[in-house]
Design a protein around this motif. Structure first.
Motif, PDB file in Angstrom:
ATOM      1  N   TYR A 196       0.854  -1.150   0.015  1.00 15.04           N
ATOM      2  CA  TYR A 196      -0.066  -0.198   0.016  1.00 15.04           C
ATOM      3  C   TYR A 196       0.840   1.331  -0.061  1.00 15.04           C
ATOM      4  CZ  TYR A 196      -3.589   3.298   1.536  1.00 15.04           C
ATOM      5  OH  TYR A 196      -4.436   4.353   1.616  1.00 15.04           O
ATOM      6  N   LEU A 197       1.945   1.144   0.921  1.00 13.09           N
ATOM      7  CA  LEU A 197       2.727   2.534   1.018  1.00 13.09           C
ATOM      8  C   LEU A 197       3.683   2.441  -0.138  1.00 13.09           C
ATOM      9  CD1 LEU A 197       3.700   2.122   4.783  1.00 13.09           C
ATOM     10  CD2 LEU A 197       1.953   3.863   3.651  1.00 13.09           C
ATOM     11  N   SER A 198       4.080   1.489  -0.940  1.00 10.95           N
ATOM     12  CA  SER A 198       4.985   1.536  -1.989  1.00 10.95           C
ATOM     13  C   SER A 198       4.233   2.172  -3.183  1.00 10.95           C
ATOM     14  CB  SER A 198       5.506   0.320  -2.118  1.00 10.95           C
ATOM     15  OG  SER A 198       4.478  -0.755  -2.782  1.00 10.95           O
ATOM     16  N   ARG A 199       2.924   2.358  -3.294  1.00  7.58           N
ATOM     17  CA  ARG A 199       2.279   2.723  -4.415  1.00  7.58           C
ATOM     18  C   ARG A 199       1.813   4.003  -4.401  1.00  7.58           C
ATOM     19  NH1 ARG A 199      -0.975  -2.632  -6.533  1.00  7.58           N
ATOM     20  NH2 ARG A 199      -1.679  -1.101  -7.814  1.00  7.58           N
ATOM     21  N   PRO A 200       1.610   4.723  -5.704  1.00  5.61           N
ATOM     22  CA  PRO A 200       1.092   6.215  -5.607  1.00  5.61           C
ATOM     23  C   PRO A 200      -0.300   6.142  -5.515  1.00  5.61           C
ATOM     24  CG  PRO A 200       1.589   5.235  -7.895  1.00  5.61           C
ATOM     25  CD  PRO A 200       2.132   4.174  -6.963  1.00  5.61           C
ATOM     26  N   ASP A 215      -4.604   9.932   5.801  1.00  7.43           N
ATOM     27  CA  ASP A 215      -3.397  10.367   6.141  1.00  7.43           C
ATOM     28  C   ASP A 215      -3.090  10.652   7.816  1.00  7.43           C
ATOM     29  OD1 ASP A 215      -2.218  10.651   3.430  1.00  7.43           O
ATOM     30  OD2 ASP A 215      -3.832  12.093   3.186  1.00  7.43           O
ATOM     31  N   THR A 216      -4.113  11.115   8.472  1.00  8.22           N
ATOM     32  CA  THR A 216      -3.929  11.060   9.774  1.00  8.22           C
ATOM     33  C   THR A 216      -3.859   9.825  10.471  1.00  8.22           C
ATOM     34  OG1 THR A 216      -5.531  12.945   9.807  1.00  8.22           O
ATOM     35  CG2 THR A 216      -5.048  11.985  12.062  1.00  8.22           C
ATOM     36  N   ALA A 217      -4.561   8.649  10.294  1.00  2.89           N
ATOM     37  CA  ALA A 217      -4.168   7.374  10.673  1.00  2.89           C
ATOM     38  C   ALA A 217      -2.833   7.011  10.080  1.00  2.89           C
ATOM     39  CB  ALA A 217      -5.210   6.535   9.990  1.00  2.89           C
ATOM     40  N   LEU A 218      -2.427   7.114   9.182  1.00  3.76           N
ATOM     41  CA  LEU A 218      -1.081   6.638   8.822  1.00  3.76           C
ATOM     42  C   LEU A 218      -0.021   7.405   9.493  1.00  3.76           C
ATOM     43  CD1 LEU A 218      -1.407   6.544   4.691  1.00  3.76           C
ATOM     44  CD2 LEU A 218      -0.710   4.523   6.395  1.00  3.76           C
ATOM     45  N   LEU A 219      -0.142   8.547   9.747  1.00  2.23           N
ATOM     46  CA  LEU A 219       0.795   9.591  10.603  1.00  2.23           C
ATOM     47  C   LEU A 219       1.150   8.991  11.975  1.00  2.23           C
ATOM     48  CD1 LEU A 219       2.618  11.884  10.124  1.00  2.23           C
ATOM     49  CD2 LEU A 219       1.048  13.360  11.259  1.00  2.23           C
ATOM     50  N   ARG A 220       0.009   8.458  12.578  1.00  2.00           N
ATOM     51  CA  ARG A 220      -0.085   7.793  13.912  1.00  2.00           C
ATOM     52  C   ARG A 220       0.846   6.734  13.696  1.00  2.00           C
ATOM     53  NH1 ARG A 220      -5.849   8.595  14.249  1.00  2.00           N
ATOM     54  NH2 ARG A 220      -6.255  10.562  14.918  1.00  2.00           N
ATOM     55  N   LEU A 221       0.806   5.879  12.728  1.00  2.00           N
ATOM     56  CA  LEU A 221       1.420   4.572  12.776  1.00  2.00           C
ATOM     57  C   LEU A 221       3.050   4.885  12.217  1.00  2.00           C
ATOM     58  CD1 LEU A 221      -0.819   2.380  10.884  1.00  2.00           C
ATOM     59  CD2 LEU A 221      -0.552   2.253  13.314  1.00  2.00           C
ATOM     60  N   GLY A 222       3.283   6.248  11.974  1.00  2.00           N
ATOM     61  CA  GLY A 222       4.535   6.522  11.600  1.00  2.00           C
ATOM     62  C   GLY A 222       4.822   6.700   9.997  1.00  2.00           C
ATOM     63  N   HIS A 223       3.872   6.344   9.206  1.00  2.00           N
ATOM     64  CA  HIS A 223       3.972   6.342   7.885  1.00  2.00           C
ATOM     65  C   HIS A 223       3.297   7.503   6.950  1.00  2.00           C
ATOM     66  CE1 HIS A 223       5.368   2.270   8.463  1.00  2.00           C
ATOM     67  NE2 HIS A 223       4.044   2.085   8.868  1.00  2.00           N
ATOM     68  N   LYS A 224       3.702   7.553   5.809  1.00  2.00           N
ATOM     69  CA  LYS A 224       2.965   8.653   4.860  1.00  2.00           C
ATOM     70  C   LYS A 224       3.110   8.081   3.604  1.00  2.00           C
ATOM     71  CE  LYS A 224       3.866  13.535   3.402  1.00  2.00           C
ATOM     72  NZ  LYS A 224       4.575  14.508   3.426  1.00  2.00           N
ATOM     73  N   ARG A 225       1.876   7.962   2.847  1.00  2.00           N
ATOM     74  CA  ARG A 225       1.642   7.737   1.381  1.00  2.00           C
ATOM     75  C   ARG A 225       1.940   8.890   0.501  1.00  2.00           C
ATOM     76  NH1 ARG A 225      -5.005   7.887   0.223  1.00  2.00           N
ATOM     77  NH2 ARG A 225      -5.194   9.633   0.995  1.00  2.00           N
ATOM     78  N   ARG A 226       2.262   8.432  -0.668  1.00  2.00           N
ATOM     79  CA  ARG A 226       2.510   9.689  -1.715  1.00  2.00           C
ATOM     80  C   ARG A 226       1.165   9.760  -2.549  1.00  2.00           C
ATOM     81  NH1 ARG A 226       5.040   8.234  -7.739  1.00  2.00           N
ATOM     82  NH2 ARG A 226       4.490  10.173  -8.839  1.00  2.00           N
ATOM     83  N   ILE A 227       0.637  11.126  -2.521  1.00  2.00           N
ATOM     84  CA  ILE A 227      -0.343  11.494  -3.370  1.00  2.00           C
ATOM     85  C   ILE A 227      -0.011  11.871  -4.793  1.00  2.00           C
ATOM     86  CG2 ILE A 227      -2.194  13.055  -3.513  1.00  2.00           C
ATOM     87  CD1 ILE A 227      -2.379  11.081  -1.145  1.00  2.00           C
ATOM     88  N   ALA A 228      -0.165  10.973  -5.553  1.00  2.00           N
ATOM     89  CA  ALA A 228       0.254  11.275  -7.295  1.00  2.00           C
ATOM     90  C   ALA A 228      -0.595  12.292  -7.778  1.00  2.00           C
ATOM     91  CB  ALA A 228       0.638   9.863  -7.925  1.00  2.00           C
ATOM     92  N   ILE A 247      -3.718   3.589  -6.273  1.00  2.00           N
ATOM     93  CA  ILE A 247      -4.698   3.222  -5.199  1.00  2.00           C
ATOM     94  C   ILE A 247      -5.584   4.408  -5.022  1.00  2.00           C
ATOM     95  CG2 ILE A 247      -5.078   2.087  -2.837  1.00  2.00           C
ATOM     96  CD1 ILE A 247      -2.230   0.713  -3.328  1.00  2.00           C
ATOM     97  N   LEU A 248      -6.924   3.905  -4.835  1.00  2.00           N
ATOM     98  CA  LEU A 248      -7.863   5.032  -4.428  1.00  2.00           C
ATOM     99  C   LEU A 248      -8.551   4.421  -3.171  1.00  2.00           C
ATOM    100  CD1 LEU A 248      -9.830   7.293  -4.880  1.00  2.00           C
ATOM    101  CD2 LEU A 248     -11.253   5.773  -6.143  1.00  2.00           C
ATOM    102  N   THR A 249      -8.369   5.109  -1.933  1.00  2.00           N
ATOM    103  CA  THR A 249      -8.784   4.808  -0.621  1.00  2.00           C
ATOM    104  C   THR A 249      -9.794   5.926  -0.538  1.00  2.00           C
ATOM    105  OG1 THR A 249      -6.733   4.387  -0.072  1.00  2.00           O
ATOM    106  CG2 THR A 249      -8.558   4.316   1.726  1.00  2.00           C
ATOM    107  N   THR A 250     -11.104   5.234  -0.450  1.00  2.00           N
ATOM    108  CA  THR A 250     -12.254   6.115  -0.363  1.00  2.00           C
ATOM    109  C   THR A 250     -13.306   5.179   0.420  1.00  2.00           C
ATOM    110  OG1 THR A 250     -13.764   7.557  -1.520  1.00  2.00           O
ATOM    111  CG2 THR A 250     -13.403   5.432  -2.483  1.00  2.00           C
ATOM    112  N   ALA A 251     -14.664   6.168   0.465  1.00  2.00           N
ATOM    113  CA  ALA A 251     -15.823   5.626   1.140  1.00  2.00           C
ATOM    114  C   ALA A 251     -16.325   4.289   0.529  1.00  2.00           C
ATOM    115  CB  ALA A 251     -17.087   6.542   1.046  1.00  2.00           C
ATOM    116  N   ARG A 252     -16.550   3.093   1.325  1.00  4.39           N
ATOM    117  CA  ARG A 252     -16.831   1.854   0.627  1.00  4.39           C
ATOM    118  C   ARG A 252     -17.965   1.859  -0.401  1.00  4.39           C
ATOM    119  NH1 ARG A 252     -15.272  -3.405   2.261  1.00  4.39           N
ATOM    120  NH2 ARG A 252     -14.481  -2.382   4.151  1.00  4.39           N
ATOM    121  N   ARG A 253     -19.064   2.352   0.059  1.00  6.05           N
ATOM    122  CA  ARG A 253     -20.340   2.582  -0.524  1.00  6.05           C
ATOM    123  C   ARG A 253     -20.243   2.921  -2.135  1.00  6.05           C
ATOM    124  NH1 ARG A 253     -25.532   3.758   3.068  1.00  6.05           N
ATOM    125  NH2 ARG A 253     -24.680   2.786   5.013  1.00  6.05           N
ATOM    126  N   SER A 254     -19.105   3.987  -2.312  1.00  2.00           N
ATOM    127  CA  SER A 254     -18.966   4.517  -3.798  1.00  2.00           C
ATOM    128  C   SER A 254     -18.058   3.667  -4.561  1.00  2.00           C
ATOM    129  CB  SER A 254     -18.249   5.707  -3.294  1.00  2.00           C
ATOM    130  OG  SER A 254     -16.932   5.623  -2.895  1.00  2.00           O
TER     131      SER A 254
END
Length: 306
Positions: A196-200, A215-228, A247-254
């Protein structure tokens, strides 16, 4: 109180101005609520100050604040206006004859899951009611409700409980969770955190300053993703994923209905809390019968869809 009798003998409309000023604590917003000009409300405030021999509202660090005398007047004022309204308000409200324009903020996602059914309901039950839909960022939408620019905002508003939004009411429509959308040929199943973290990533955000729970949840884990790619419209996001490593992370219903035909809807590989999808409005609309009806229709349509 003798001052109340003086108002009753001269101009009952002053009571409405006093009520609006005490609730809004802002002359311009009180004027908007009363559908009057700002100078007219300022003139009414001056008359009220003469009648009560008190400034009633004074400027403070957080806008206009009521004086002790104004706070003392609040309860009898509420009782007096409730009595007057009980005598003059129409006992029945007919939405089918109501002419109204509602200004509503809806995200791309919210419009997709709600708007077709809502418009269909309005055409059947309220043919004279019109809608203007805008897509504002979270904080802009809440500010627009406070300023009277919007009647209703539907979406995700994490800051609603902050003191600055104390005049906004809300109802929960449903709890939503996150999921990931990926190209089926570009990933292994299940998706792990390292992959997940290795991909844009694609991020859907109307405003640059809107915070991301992801991004807030990732920051708590000490990680950051790249927004391409960051885009303001959800509807184009799935097509950006198809045939790429995004990768698109968004609301499940959508996105859950898109799984198949070359796309996969997968679980997020780290803990993300669910989030409330709400409708929110300024409390100045609480006694607005047509507004109450619209909110009820939205709640009913969401329950029906569920």
């Amino acid at each position: 109180m003798q001052e109340m009798n003086n108002i009753a003998a001269s101009d009952l409309n002053l009571l409405l101005v006093l009520e609006a000023l005490l609730e809004e604590r802002h002359v311009s917003r009180a004027a908007l609520r009363l559908n009057r000009s700002q100078p007219a409300v300022s003139h009414a405030l001056a008359r009220l100050r003469d009648i009560f021999n008190d400034p009633l509202l004074v400027r403070g660090s957080d806008g206009m604040q009521p004086t002790a005398r104004a706070l003392q007047l609040a309860e009898p004022l509420l009782e007096a206006l409730a009595l007057v309204r009980s005598m003059v308000e129409q006992p029945l409200f007919g939405i089918c004859q109501t002419e109204r324009l509602f200004r509503v903020s809806l995200s791309d996602y919210g419009a997709a899951i709600l708007l077709p059914a809502l418009v269909s309901r309005l055409r059947q039950s309220a043919p004279l009611v019109d809608l203007t839909i805008v897509s504002y960022g979270r904080e802009r939408a809440l500010a627009a409700l406070t300023d009277g620019e919007l009647d209703l905002a539907v979406g995700v508003y994490p800051t609603l409980k902050q003191a600055s939004h104390r005049d906004l009411n809300s109802t929960l429509l449903f709890e939503e969770s996150f999921a990931c959308l990926v190209d089926a040929k570009s990933t292994s199943v299940p998706l792990d955190l390292a992959a997940y973290l290795s991909r844009p990533h694609v991020q859907v955000s109307v405003a640059l300053q809107d915070s991301s729970e992801i991004d807030t949840a990732l920051l708590r884990l000490g990680h950051k993703r790249r927004i391409a790619v960051q885009i303001p419209h959800w509807s184009t996001a799935p097509d950006l994923v198809r045939g790429t490593d995004l990768i698109l992370t968004t609301a499940r219903r959508s996105i859950e209905h898109l799984s198949g035909h070359g796309l996969l809807c997968l679980e997020v590989p780290f803990a993300l809390p669910s989030f409330p999808f709400v409708q929110t409005w300024h409390r100045r609309r609480d006694r607005d019968a047509a507004h109450h009806w619209l909110r009820g229709q939205i709640e009913g349509l969401v329950r029906q869809a569920a």
